[in-house]
Enzyme design. Sequence first.
Site, PDB file in Angstrom:
ATOM      1  N   HIS A  17      42.614  33.666  37.986  1.00 50.42           N
ATOM      2  CA  HIS A  17      43.368  33.661  36.727  1.00 50.42           C
ATOM      3  C   HIS A  17      44.653  34.491  36.834  1.00 50.42           C
ATOM      4  O   HIS A  17      45.741  33.931  36.806  1.00 50.42           O
ATOM      5  CB  HIS A  17      42.531  34.123  35.528  1.00 50.42           C
ATOM      6  CG  HIS A  17      41.267  33.380  35.328  1.00 50.42           C
ATOM      7  ND1 HIS A  17      41.228  32.010  35.174  1.00 50.42           N
ATOM      8  CD2 HIS A  17      39.975  33.800  35.264  1.00 50.42           C
ATOM      9  CE1 HIS A  17      39.980  31.617  35.020  1.00 50.42           C
ATOM     10  NE2 HIS A  17      39.198  32.683  35.078  1.00 50.42           N
ATOM     11  N   ASP A  65      36.371  25.925  37.203  1.00 50.26           N
ATOM     12  CA  ASP A  65      35.825  27.033  36.426  1.00 50.26           C
ATOM     13  C   ASP A  65      34.670  26.604  35.540  1.00 50.26           C
ATOM     14  O   ASP A  65      33.559  26.404  35.996  1.00 50.26           O
ATOM     15  CB  ASP A  65      36.955  27.688  35.634  1.00 50.26           C
ATOM     16  CG  ASP A  65      36.587  29.056  35.073  1.00 50.26           C
ATOM     17  OD1 ASP A  65      35.411  29.456  35.169  1.00 50.26           O
ATOM     18  OD2 ASP A  65      37.475  29.741  34.536  1.00 50.26           O
TER      19      ASP A  65
END
Length: 454
Positions: free
Chosen positions: A270, A321
């Site tokens: 991220h 994810d």
Amino acid sequence: MESRKLHFASALTSQGWQEDVTVAVDAAGLITSVESSSRAGERVPGIAIPAMPNVHSHSHQRLMIGLAERAGPGADSFWTWRETMYGFALRLSPDDLEAVAAQLYVEMLKSGFSVVGEFQYLHHQPDGTPYDNPAEMSLRCMAAAEQSGIGITLLPTLYAFGGFGGQPPVEGQRRFINDAERFLGIYERLEAESKGHALRRVGISPHSLRAVTPELLREEIAGIAPDAPIHIHVAEQVKEVDDCLAFFGKRPVEMLMAEFDVSDRWTAIHATHITVRETSALALSGAIVGLCPTTEANLGDGIFPAVDFMKARGAIAIGSDSHISVSPAEDLRMLEYSQRLRDRTRNALAGEPGQSTGRTLFEAACKGGALSMRQPVGAIEVGKRCDIAVLDSDHPSLIGRSGDAALDTWIFSGGSPCVKDVFVAGRHVVRDRHHISEEQIAARFRAAIGRLSS
């Protein structure tokens, strides 16, 4: 597998787009030659491209897609979503996780991924008691990868605390928590199970700087192979940044760079909320940033400064994810569109004038993903594994398209339905959009959903 030759009418090789390409593959699944203007071998219609590595997966979250899309009584955020996720995570048995992961991996393969990085933190029984084999849940992900035929880099997660400074874990985290000795035992068992398996690699994933202390992480790094990959969530949320500043006096990426020798064995997952200085430092370190644009959008995380990072020659990769979408095309599209929306521009990440945006992003994510996974993939070239996705040149979105135009159209319009065939180590695991074990894996997945629903 015996050696074989595959013929493609068009292929994106490490030398660029080439016509009438014959790829020779040895018994180990590695490419031994790439010849253009050759029509030898088994003919595979369509447009061949390198299959994409998926660097960030939480398989158990595949269960909850679409089930967290109702507004709560207060302000919804990542933190309220997390509580919902904990509810699902506390319910899965080892059989359930294996069934869910296998189904997910089939979906990844059918979309054009060939390697998954499994950031696996369900270690214990639902009540928090360790299994007789502490690596039980991670081994189930390995088994699911074996069933589906996908390559896997297994990243067992070190999760020791509930917040910065060694705060106690919350009730929903009871399946995640390990001490240093037990965690290294899991890593060592996975390493032993991976010996001699060409599609397997093992690293670690310290969950985040709020879940481990620097001292604990240094201890664990000392106990793993010197080149084993290290993946860590960092600066995903503003609250995480604020809490890190309050406790350490440093921001998460700043803290990571100060405490560790960050290099290309590290993948920062991220890294959404980073400063200009952190952007430059992260790029110069060689670390890969693992971006999950569809999940980051779904969770309302924010927008990564990809324009500045890529201008600084930073390495990127993509992951699905929480699996809101399982498509390399959709994640690359979302990455580009996030930059366009923020800056009110177009073709933000193309690089030089005249370059294809899709080609630039695709090749960057292939290269960064292969390095992040420590797998010999990401390009159609001699010495790489024969991991190839084939786009359907007869799909309505791609009729009349070739070269970069076909790649751009797949990413910005066609998506997963354009992927027709997928090879992993030369094995034809998806043929005409059908996975070789699709029915059996889907049946086990349906049975798991039935158990969980009841």
